[in-house]
Design a protein around this motif. Structure first.
Motif, PDB file in Angstrom:
ATOM      1  N   ASN A   2       0.814  -1.219   0.000  1.00  0.00           N
ATOM      2  CA  ASN A   2       0.000   0.000   0.000  1.00  0.00           C
ATOM      3  C   ASN A   2       0.845   1.264   0.000  1.00  0.00           C
ATOM      4  OD1 ASN A   2      -2.398  -1.459   0.020  1.00  0.00           O
ATOM      5  ND2 ASN A   2      -2.452  -1.596   2.257  1.00  0.00           N
ATOM      6  N   GLY A   3       2.000   1.223   0.720  1.00  0.00           N
ATOM      7  CA  GLY A   3       2.870   2.400   0.774  1.00  0.00           C
ATOM      8  C   GLY A   3       3.406   2.772  -0.590  1.00  0.00           C
ATOM      9  N   MET A   4       3.901   1.787  -1.320  1.00  0.00           N
ATOM     10  CA  MET A   4       4.430   2.036  -2.664  1.00  0.00           C
ATOM     11  C   MET A   4       3.327   2.518  -3.600  1.00  0.00           C
ATOM     12  SD  MET A   4       6.945   2.009  -4.841  1.00  0.00           S
ATOM     13  CE  MET A   4       8.335   0.915  -4.507  1.00  0.00           C
ATOM     14  N   ARG A   5       2.157   1.934  -3.495  1.00  0.00           N
ATOM     15  CA  ARG A   5       1.032   2.369  -4.339  1.00  0.00           C
ATOM     16  C   ARG A   5       0.678   3.822  -4.073  1.00  0.00           C
ATOM     17  NH1 ARG A   5      -2.858  -2.940  -3.381  1.00  0.00           N
ATOM     18  NH2 ARG A   5      -1.578  -4.418  -4.540  1.00  0.00           N
ATOM     19  N   ASP A   6       0.699   4.204  -2.801  1.00  0.00           N
ATOM     20  CA  ASP A   6       0.387   5.587  -2.434  1.00  0.00           C
ATOM     21  C   ASP A   6       1.415   6.545  -3.034  1.00  0.00           C
ATOM     22  OD1 ASP A   6      -1.142   7.543  -0.884  1.00  0.00           O
ATOM     23  OD2 ASP A   6       0.672   7.728   0.345  1.00  0.00           O
ATOM     24  N   VAL A   7       2.693   6.165  -2.970  1.00  0.00           N
ATOM     25  CA  VAL A   7       3.751   6.998  -3.543  1.00  0.00           C
ATOM     26  C   VAL A   7       3.545   7.153  -5.048  1.00  0.00           C
ATOM     27  CG1 VAL A   7       6.223   7.061  -4.111  1.00  0.00           C
ATOM     28  CG2 VAL A   7       5.490   6.507  -1.786  1.00  0.00           C
ATOM     29  N   LEU A   8       3.231   6.068  -5.738  1.00  0.00           N
ATOM     30  CA  LEU A   8       3.052   6.110  -7.191  1.00  0.00           C
ATOM     31  C   LEU A   8       1.834   6.955  -7.582  1.00  0.00           C
ATOM     32  CD1 LEU A   8       3.922   2.406  -8.036  1.00  0.00           C
ATOM     33  CD2 LEU A   8       5.251   4.423  -8.659  1.00  0.00           C
ATOM     34  N   ARG A   9       0.787   6.867  -6.788  1.00  0.00           N
ATOM     35  CA  ARG A   9      -0.396   7.698  -7.074  1.00  0.00           C
ATOM     36  C   ARG A   9      -0.053   9.178  -6.969  1.00  0.00           C
ATOM     37  NH1 ARG A   9      -3.111   3.849  -3.546  1.00  0.00           N
ATOM     38  NH2 ARG A   9      -4.229   2.309  -4.817  1.00  0.00           N
ATOM     39  N   LYS A  10       0.739   9.523  -5.966  1.00  0.00           N
ATOM     40  CA  LYS A  10       1.116  10.928  -5.783  1.00  0.00           C
ATOM     41  C   LYS A  10       2.136  11.374  -6.829  1.00  0.00           C
ATOM     42  CE  LYS A  10       0.329  10.941  -0.766  1.00  0.00           C
ATOM     43  NZ  LYS A  10       0.982  10.972   0.572  1.00  0.00           N
ATOM     44  N   MET A  11       3.049  10.483  -7.176  1.00  0.00           N
ATOM     45  CA  MET A  11       4.108  10.829  -8.124  1.00  0.00           C
ATOM     46  C   MET A  11       3.578  10.934  -9.548  1.00  0.00           C
ATOM     47  SD  MET A  11       7.706   8.864  -8.874  1.00  0.00           S
ATOM     48  CE  MET A  11       8.301   9.098  -7.211  1.00  0.00           C
ATOM     49  N   LYS A  12       2.632  10.055  -9.921  1.00  0.00           N
ATOM     50  CA  LYS A  12       2.107   9.997 -11.299  1.00  0.00           C
ATOM     51  C   LYS A  12       3.262   9.857 -12.313  1.00  0.00           C
ATOM     52  CE  LYS A  12      -2.074  12.706 -10.391  1.00  0.00           C
ATOM     53  NZ  LYS A  12      -1.891  12.810  -8.925  1.00  0.00           N
ATOM     54  N   PRO A  13       4.009   8.774 -12.243  1.00  0.00           N
ATOM     55  CA  PRO A  13       5.156   8.611 -13.153  1.00  0.00           C
ATOM     56  C   PRO A  13       4.724   8.640 -14.611  1.00  0.00           C
ATOM     57  CG  PRO A  13       4.630   6.538 -12.045  1.00  0.00           C
ATOM     58  CD  PRO A  13       3.823   7.587 -11.377  1.00  0.00           C
ATOM     59  N   ARG A  15       7.405   8.686 -17.089  1.00  0.00           N
ATOM     60  CA  ARG A  15       8.619   8.320 -17.821  1.00  0.00           C
ATOM     61  C   ARG A  15       9.284   7.174 -17.067  1.00  0.00           C
ATOM     62  NH1 ARG A  15      13.309  12.428 -16.009  1.00  0.00           N
ATOM     63  NH2 ARG A  15      12.736  12.525 -13.810  1.00  0.00           N
ATOM     64  N   PHE A  16      10.072   6.398 -17.798  1.00  0.00           N
ATOM     65  CA  PHE A  16      10.696   5.226 -17.197  1.00  0.00           C
ATOM     66  C   PHE A  16      11.644   5.615 -16.068  1.00  0.00           C
ATOM     67  CE2 PHE A  16      13.884   1.697 -17.321  1.00  0.00           C
ATOM     68  CZ  PHE A  16      13.036   0.715 -16.837  1.00  0.00           C
ATOM     69  N   GLU A  17      12.285   6.788 -16.193  1.00  0.00           N
ATOM     70  CA  GLU A  17      13.221   7.247 -15.169  1.00  0.00           C
ATOM     71  C   GLU A  17      12.549   7.421 -13.813  1.00  0.00           C
ATOM     72  OE1 GLU A  17      14.987   8.042 -19.063  1.00  0.00           O
ATOM     73  OE2 GLU A  17      13.002   8.403 -18.194  1.00  0.00           O
ATOM     74  N   ASP A  18      11.262   7.728 -13.803  1.00  0.00           N
ATOM     75  CA  ASP A  18      10.536   7.863 -12.528  1.00  0.00           C
ATOM     76  C   ASP A  18      10.433   6.514 -11.818  1.00  0.00           C
ATOM     77  OD1 ASP A  18      10.094  10.597 -12.711  1.00  0.00           O
ATOM     78  OD2 ASP A  18       8.200  10.359 -13.794  1.00  0.00           O
ATOM     79  N   ILE A  19      10.234   5.468 -12.591  1.00  0.00           N
ATOM     80  CA  ILE A  19      10.144   4.128 -11.989  1.00  0.00           C
ATOM     81  C   ILE A  19      11.502   3.726 -11.412  1.00  0.00           C
ATOM     82  CG2 ILE A  19       9.563   1.704 -12.387  1.00  0.00           C
ATOM     83  CD1 ILE A  19       7.821   2.602 -14.721  1.00  0.00           C
ATOM     84  N   ILE A  20      12.576   4.023 -12.161  1.00  0.00           N
ATOM     85  CA  ILE A  20      13.919   3.725 -11.652  1.00  0.00           C
ATOM     86  C   ILE A  20      14.150   4.465 -10.333  1.00  0.00           C
ATOM     87  CG2 ILE A  20      16.397   3.882 -12.110  1.00  0.00           C
ATOM     88  CD1 ILE A  20      15.767   3.821 -15.099  1.00  0.00           C
ATOM     89  N   ALA A  21      13.742   5.737 -10.301  1.00  0.00           N
ATOM     90  CA  ALA A  21      13.962   6.560  -9.108  1.00  0.00           C
ATOM     91  C   ALA A  21      13.170   6.044  -7.910  1.00  0.00           C
ATOM     92  CB  ALA A  21      13.578   8.009  -9.399  1.00  0.00           C
TER      93      ALA A  21
END
Length: 332
Positions: A2-13, A15-21
């Motif tokens: 859930n923590g990672m999902r929350d971060v991804l929702r806020k980040m809205k990646p 580009r691939f570099e966002d996933i790497i980061a």
């Protein structure tokens, strides 16, 4: 999680570099930089590149040191380190040996000031590098994990049933994880069909776009060799019609009594009897018929048919062979 999902929702990646980061950031230590990364990505906070020479190195991560490779590049660009020397610096920072760090600080500061960087600024940048290096992550590793993450997410989005079956199959020897996986299936709208000796394989398998079939290998007490014997018999002779039919067609050396009991308890044989109690009552006789069939095959009477009707067993074909062998001879 859930923590990672929350971060991804806020980040809205986007580009691939966002996933790497995010793979590198979502760990103890670097996590404190996640809010700044998100704000800077969305233009809510100005990036700080620390020095104009470092913009090319830190622009991809909005001025935040995320990767060990960035530490090495900063040492090279700002202080004139060779890449080999920069790697020694990185390792020294990771080990946190005071004497070695004091030497590296002097080398870094001297090299930076020689390139026109104020000493106070050079010291500040070294402090940030030292703090970061204690928990920094290799970008090469993070990129590899990011590729797997993207591929996995794509499969989950486009082939959810196949994804769920694969995940459950990976953990099918861990009951607690299977329970969690089945709950996840419910959230994804995927039905987990019960185990069935006439339909299941060793692993969880896709039954339809919205359903998967429970793998027999996930039942405690049922091994791979037992499942293989059941599947082979089913493929060779079609669906099992009864518990006795199953026992007479499988290898009882591979599928022992405990295994059969486990299958009954798990509901994998619900289609072969009125209820589980009746199946347990039939089990001794069914196994005896199967053992007699195996013995008959072992003594060269492979065509013998061992039948049990209302508790009585008889060797129908063997008796026929004794009385009228000509009836069993192939016609010419």
């Amino acid at each position: 999680g859930n923590g990672m999902r929350d971060v991804l929702r806020k980040m809205k990646p986007d580009r691939f570099e966002d996933i790497i980061a995010v793979v590198a950031l979502y760990r103890p230590g670097p996590m404190e930089n996640i809010p700044s990364y998100i704000k800077r990505k969305h233009g809510e906070e100005e990036p700080d590149y620390l020095h104009p020479l470092l913009e090319g190195i830190l622009k991809e991560t909005y001025g935040i040191m995320i990767y060990q490779e960035q530490v090495m590049q900063i040492a090279q660009v700002l202080s004139g380190y060779t890449l080999g020397g920069a790697d020694l610096l990185r390792r020294a920072m990771g080990k946190k040996k005071a004497e070695e760090m004091a030497e590296q600080r002097a080398v870094f500061t001297s090299g930076a000031t020689a390139r026109g960087v104020p000493e106070a600024q050079a010291t500040h940048i070294f402090d940030l590098m030292e703090k970061f290096a204690g928990y920094g992550f290799n970008k090469s590793h993070s990129a590899a994990y990011a590729v797997l993450t993207y591929h996995t997410a794509w499969i989950k989005a486009h082939y959810p049933a196949a994804f769920a079956a694969a995940v459950l199959s990976c953990d099918m020897d861990k009951t607690d994880k299977v329970v969690v996986g089945v709950e996840d299936c419910k959230e994804m709208g995927i039905t987990v069909l019960p185990p069935d000796v006439n339909a299941s394989a060793l692993r969880f398998e896709v039954a339809s776009n919205k359903s998967i079939r429970y793998g027999l290998g996930a039942i405690k007490g049922v091994g791979a060799a037992a499942v293989q014997s059941i599947v082979d018999a089913r493929c060779e002779g079609g669906a099992f019609k009864s518990l006795q039919d199953l026992c007479m067609r499988i290898s009882l050396s591979a599928v022992n009594r405990r295994c059969l009991e486990a299958l009954i308890k798990a509901g994998a044989m619900d289609g072969l009897g009125v209820n589980r109690a009746s199946l347990f009552a039939q089990l001794p006789g069914a196994m005896q018929a199967g053992e007699q069939r195996s013995e008959a095959s072992a003594t060269g009477q492979g065509s013998a048919s061992v039948s049990r009707v209302k508790g009585r067993s008889y060797l129908a074909t063997n008796l026929l062979w004794l009385v009228a062998p000509s009836l069993l001879m192939p016609s010419t």
